[in-house]
Every structure is written in C-alpha cells, then in structure tokens.
Design an enzyme around this catalytic site. Sequence first.
Site, PDB file in Angstrom:
ATOM      1  N   HIS A  46       0.195   4.577  -2.398  1.00  0.00           N
ATOM      2  CA  HIS A  46       0.026   6.002  -1.862  1.00  0.00           C
ATOM      3  C   HIS A  46       1.256   6.977  -2.009  1.00  0.00           C
ATOM      4  O   HIS A  46       1.047   8.187  -2.101  1.00  0.00           O
ATOM      5  CB  HIS A  46      -0.296   5.897  -0.245  1.00  0.00           C
ATOM      6  CG  HIS A  46      -1.679   5.492   0.131  1.00  0.00           C
ATOM      7  ND1 HIS A  46      -2.163   5.809   1.129  1.00  0.00           N
ATOM      8  CD2 HIS A  46      -2.407   4.789  -0.633  1.00  0.00           C
ATOM      9  CE1 HIS A  46      -3.352   5.525   1.221  1.00  0.00           C
ATOM     10  NE2 HIS A  46      -3.816   4.689   0.169  1.00  0.00           N
ATOM     11  N   ASN A 106      -3.447   8.653   4.920  1.00  0.00           N
ATOM     12  CA  ASN A 106      -2.362   8.367   5.418  1.00  0.00           C
ATOM     13  C   ASN A 106      -2.277   8.140   6.892  1.00  0.00           C
ATOM     14  O   ASN A 106      -1.828   7.071   7.771  1.00  0.00           O
ATOM     15  CB  ASN A 106      -1.003   8.908   4.818  1.00  0.00           C
ATOM     16  CG  ASN A 106      -0.998   8.800   3.566  1.00  0.00           C
ATOM     17  OD1 ASN A 106      -1.521   7.789   2.895  1.00  0.00           O
ATOM     18  ND2 ASN A 106      -0.181   9.639   2.814  1.00  0.00           N
ATOM     19  N   HIS A 129      -6.342  -5.808  -2.458  1.00  0.00           N
ATOM     20  CA  HIS A 129      -7.075  -6.143  -1.025  1.00  0.00           C
ATOM     21  C   HIS A 129      -7.376  -7.289  -0.688  1.00  0.00           C
ATOM     22  O   HIS A 129      -8.281  -7.878   0.086  1.00  0.00           O
ATOM     23  CB  HIS A 129      -8.358  -5.443  -0.946  1.00  0.00           C
ATOM     24  CG  HIS A 129      -8.222  -3.731  -1.053  1.00  0.00           C
ATOM     25  ND1 HIS A 129      -9.263  -2.838  -0.928  1.00  0.00           N
ATOM     26  CD2 HIS A 129      -7.206  -3.026  -0.833  1.00  0.00           C
ATOM     27  CE1 HIS A 129      -8.933  -1.545  -0.929  1.00  0.00           C
ATOM     28  NE2 HIS A 129      -7.432  -1.427  -0.927  1.00  0.00           N
ATOM     29  N   ARG A 157       0.979  -1.217  -0.114  1.00  0.00           N
ATOM     30  CA  ARG A 157      -0.130   0.107   0.023  1.00  0.00           C
ATOM     31  C   ARG A 157       0.947   1.246  -0.027  1.00  0.00           C
ATOM     32  O   ARG A 157       0.505   2.387  -0.476  1.00  0.00           O
ATOM     33  CB  ARG A 157      -0.746  -0.041   1.193  1.00  0.00           C
ATOM     34  CG  ARG A 157      -1.852   1.223   1.185  1.00  0.00           C
ATOM     35  CD  ARG A 157      -2.862   0.843   2.248  1.00  0.00           C
ATOM     36  NE  ARG A 157      -4.008   2.093   2.171  1.00  0.00           N
ATOM     37  CZ  ARG A 157      -4.252   2.768   3.349  1.00  0.00           C
ATOM     38  NH1 ARG A 157      -3.346   2.606   4.571  1.00  0.00           N
ATOM     39  NH2 ARG A 157      -5.038   3.692   3.297  1.00  0.00           N
TER      40      ARG A 157
HETATM   41  C1  HEM Z   1      -9.137   1.349  -5.742  1.00  0.00           C
HETATM   42  C2  HEM Z   1      -9.205   2.338  -4.868  1.00  0.00           C
HETATM   43  C3  HEM Z   1      -8.746   1.976  -3.256  1.00  0.00           C
HETATM   44  C4  HEM Z   1      -9.212   2.463  -2.126  1.00  0.00           C
HETATM   45  C5  HEM Z   1     -10.569   3.239  -1.926  1.00  0.00           C
HETATM   46  C6  HEM Z   1      -8.666   1.731  -1.141  1.00  0.00           C
HETATM   47  C7  HEM Z   1      -8.855   2.002   0.273  1.00  0.00           C
HETATM   48  C8  HEM Z   1      -8.389   1.441   1.296  1.00  0.00           C
HETATM   49  C9  HEM Z   1      -8.747   1.479   2.775  1.00  0.00           C
HETATM   50  C10 HEM Z   1      -9.817   2.369   3.083  1.00  0.00           C
HETATM   51  C11 HEM Z   1      -8.014   0.867   3.282  1.00  0.00           C
HETATM   52  C12 HEM Z   1      -7.677   0.732   4.730  1.00  0.00           C
HETATM   53  C13 HEM Z   1      -7.089   1.811   5.365  1.00  0.00           C
HETATM   54  C14 HEM Z   1      -7.253   2.011   7.001  1.00  0.00           C
HETATM   55  O1  HEM Z   1      -8.162   1.018   7.486  1.00  0.00           O
HETATM   56  O2  HEM Z   1      -6.681   2.638   7.512  1.00  0.00           O
HETATM   57  C15 HEM Z   1      -6.932   0.073   2.291  1.00  0.00           C
HETATM   58  C16 HEM Z   1      -6.170  -0.991   2.790  1.00  0.00           C
HETATM   59  C17 HEM Z   1      -5.114  -1.375   1.761  1.00  0.00           C
HETATM   60  N1  HEM Z   1      -5.168  -1.185   0.801  1.00  0.00           N
HETATM   61 FE1  HEM Z   1      -6.384  -0.052  -0.530  1.00  0.00          FE
HETATM   62  N2  HEM Z   1      -7.528   1.168  -1.517  1.00  0.00           N
HETATM   63  C18 HEM Z   1      -7.314   1.339  -2.939  1.00  0.00           C
HETATM   64  C19 HEM Z   1      -6.592   0.619  -3.940  1.00  0.00           C
HETATM   65  C20 HEM Z   1      -5.398   0.104  -3.495  1.00  0.00           C
HETATM   66  C21 HEM Z   1      -4.493  -0.405  -4.317  1.00  0.00           C
HETATM   67  C22 HEM Z   1      -4.245   0.233  -5.707  1.00  0.00           C
HETATM   68  C23 HEM Z   1      -3.389  -1.023  -3.310  1.00  0.00           C
HETATM   69  C24 HEM Z   1      -2.311  -1.631  -3.858  1.00  0.00           C
HETATM   70  C25 HEM Z   1      -1.716  -1.979  -5.330  1.00  0.00           C
HETATM   71  C26 HEM Z   1      -3.963  -1.108  -2.401  1.00  0.00           C
HETATM   72  C27 HEM Z   1      -3.534  -1.908  -1.054  1.00  0.00           C
HETATM   73  C28 HEM Z   1      -3.967  -1.769   0.048  1.00  0.00           C
HETATM   74  C29 HEM Z   1      -3.473  -2.648   1.056  1.00  0.00           C
HETATM   75  C30 HEM Z   1      -2.573  -3.837   0.805  1.00  0.00           C
HETATM   76  C31 HEM Z   1      -4.195  -2.395   2.276  1.00  0.00           C
HETATM   77  C32 HEM Z   1      -3.876  -3.034   3.620  1.00  0.00           C
HETATM   78  C33 HEM Z   1      -2.846  -2.296   4.389  1.00  0.00           C
HETATM   79  C34 HEM Z   1      -2.578  -2.888   5.758  1.00  0.00           C
HETATM   80  O3  HEM Z   1      -2.982  -3.690   6.348  1.00  0.00           O
HETATM   81  O4  HEM Z   1      -1.545  -2.161   6.252  1.00  0.00           O
HETATM   82  N3  HEM Z   1      -5.215  -0.386  -2.085  1.00  0.00           N
HETATM   83  N4  HEM Z   1      -7.340   0.471   1.148  1.00  0.00           N
END
Ligand code: HEM
Length: 326
Positions: free
Chosen positions: A70, A98, A198, A66
């Site tokens: 970002h 973030n 995800h 992630r």
């Molecule tokens: C399509 C639009 C996207 C939205 C709206 C989105 C939104 C989110 C949100 C809200 C979270 C949880 C954050 C939290 O609880 O603080 C999250 C976690 C995550 N996102 Fe996304 N995301 C998107 C695209 C992506 C992309 C493109 C990637 C990587 C290629 C990605 C990888 C991740 C990962 C791996 C997590 C878990 C991180 C952790 O456990 O530390 N996301 N995302």
Amino acid sequence: MASSSPSSMVINVSFVLFVFLLMNSSSAQLSTNFYSKTCPKLLDTAKSVVKYAVSKERRMGASLLRLHFHDCFVNGCDGSILLDDTSSFTGEKTAGPNNNSVRGFNVINDIKSKVEGICPGVVSCADIVAIAARDSVEVLGGPTWEVKLGRRDSKTASFSAANSGVIPPPSSTLDNLINRFQAVGLSTKDMVALSGAHTIGQARCLLFRTRIYNETNIDSSFAKKKQGSCPFPSGSGDNNLAPLDLESPTVFDNEYYKNLINQKGLLHSDQILHNGGSTDSLVEKYSQSSNTFNSDFTAAMVKMGDISPLTGSKGEIRKKCWKVNS
Ligand code: HEM
Ligand SMILES: *[C@@H]1O[C@H](CO)[C@@H](O)[C@H](O)[C@H]1NC(C)=O
Ligand SMILES: *[C@@H]1O[C@H](CO)[C@@H](O)[C@H](O)[C@H]1NC(C)=O
C-alpha cells in the site's frame, strides 16, 4: 570511422557511458548494500524486531507485508502511508483501502527507534517498510530475497491519491487488476505472483460478503461456513475476520493457489485469477510448484519495491516515521 583515432573512440565510448549513467541515475540508485557502511547492523536489528512482533502475533507478518504494497502503489515506495494527518494535508491512513485495515505502524516505529539509536538520521522509513515486508515473509516460512535500499521518505502524503483506485478494490475485474499493476510497471505475472501474499493474513466480512452470498464460482460448503461468521444483513459483523487462506493462514506457502482451483478464494479479486480467464494457467503452475511461485514472488517483490523511489537529494530521512522533519 576513418576520421576517429582509436583514442578518441575510447573517449567517445566513455562519454556515452557517462551520459547513460547520468540519465539512469534516478531509477538506478537503490542497491542491496546501500547501508553496509553507514548502518551495518540495520538488517539484524530490523529482523529481531520483526521476529519478536510475529512471535507475539502471527498476523503481524501479513500486516507488514501489506503495508509495503500500500505504500508503493500510492506515489511510489516513499513511506507516505506512515504519515499522520496534519493541518496541511490529510494523509493516506484513513483512505478507503487503509482505514481500519492497514496495521503494523507500531512495529515500523519500533524498528525505526532502535535503528535511530545505532545510526541516527541515516535509514529511511520507506526502506524499513521494505525490509520488514521481506523479514515477515521469511519468518512465516516463505522465501527470502535481497532487499534493494536507498529510498528516501516523502515530505507529504495524499488521501486523494490513496483513494483514487490505484490500490485496486477487491471487487475488481481481472482487467482492472492487470491494468492497475501495469500502471506501476508490474506485469500480469507479477500481479498473480504478488496476489499469493494472500496466503497469509485476514480480511473483513464487509469485503467478502457479496462473494459468499451471491457468487456462483464458489465452493458451496466453503461459502456456507464463511456465512456463519459473516451475517447477511449488511452492517452487522462487518469487521468479523476470516483468513485469506483457509488452509494455513499463518504460513507463507502456495496453498492460496490450490484454494483458487477449488473455488475457495475468499475475495472476488482472488477467485477472478482462476475463473476461466487468461491467468488460470499461472495459478495452476503456482499451485503445482512452490519453487516457481517463490521465485516469481520474490522477483516481483523486488520490482514492486522499485516503484518510483525518492533518491539522491529528493525527500528526506525522517526522524520519526509518522511525521515529517520540522
Ligand atoms: C491484486 C490486488 C489486491 C487486492 C484487490 C487486495 C485486496 C485485499 C483486501 C480487500 C484485503 C483485506 C483488507 C481488510 O479486510 O481490511 C487484503 C489483505 C491483505 N493483502 Fe491484499 N490485495 C491485493 C494485492 C496484494 C498484494 C500485492 C499484497 C502484498 C504483496 C497483498 C497483501 C495482503 C495481505 C498480507 C493481507 C492481510 C493483511 C492482514 O491480515 O493484516 N495484497 N488484500
Ligand atoms: C475511518 O474509520 C473511522 C472509524 O470507523 C470512521 O469514523 C471515519 O469516518 C473513517 N474515515 C474516513 C475518511 O472514511
Ligand atoms: C445479492 O444480490 C441481491 C440481488 O441483486 C441483492 O439484493 C443482495 O443485496 C446481494 N447480497 C449481497 C450480500 O451482496
């Protein structure tokens, strides 16, 4: 044509080629072998640090993936997300998408310090983030790919840019998701494939509360279960975590898409990808074929890593990833 001799045509053709290469040089400088002479042990060094970090905490692989997303979506893949606030700018770390959310800075710093030990002043922090994202996916059982390298590090970071909506919020409509990815040169297919990230990692209750209490396109037993650890009176339990992929949250696979078909997407922005709209068919395709998902995901990761890099003499190679060189 009659006036050009064969030899002047050769000159003309090579001149045109030369100009073409010059014009293209700002976007064409990343390459997979960028450090092969200047830091041949880079990739092995980075991978061993990532492997160790993920063995201690599986979620770290998700956090590192992630971090690259970002970084790239805010002014390009330039390591800007890594910078601490200073007296002259407020950086990206505390921006809405973030703050209390992005993680993995210590792993990036560990890689950087090991790499500085073997080839000082050579490898950018932005490249280390890209490599760590790739290694994380691989270590968690997903596909691998060749990472293009040669990015340089920004000398600044922008709180307001990170807060401007370029990183789409989880409340997004499908159109907003499509538009935000299109704005950085990524297609709808790239967006759906990258959302498959995800399949690993966790999200906080405050970001999925509305979905599990108020949305109707959700499996009711799944919603009930999630409500158990995400209470309704908002404020309490805001930071409680739930896995983005309920089936296999620490394995990089295509379960994420199967969940969407079963209306078990955790975020609104997940479920919207399979909700009767234009991306349903892609979700179905990825749910049926992990090979297709893997190849579209890896291609999209390379494209994401190509977003507006600093190359040539732009930016710098930071000595420490959290501050600009003095
Ligand atoms: C399509 C639009 C996207 C939205 C709206 C989105 C939104 C989110 C949100 C809200 C979270 C949880 C954050 C939290 O609880 O603080 C999250 C976690 C995550 N996102 Fe996304 N995301 C998107 C695209 C992506 C992309 C493109 C990637 C990587 C290629 C990605 C990888 C991740 C990962 C791996 C997590 C878990 C991180 C952790 O456990 O530390 N996301 N995302
Ligand atoms: C970031 O989170 C901390 C801790 O919750 C909070 O005190 C701070 O105000 C937040 N920063 C911004 C800019 O929202
Ligand atoms: C659900 O919708 C109701 C009515 O609009 C609203 O009062 C409530 O705050 C919403 N609940 C959540 C968790 O968003």
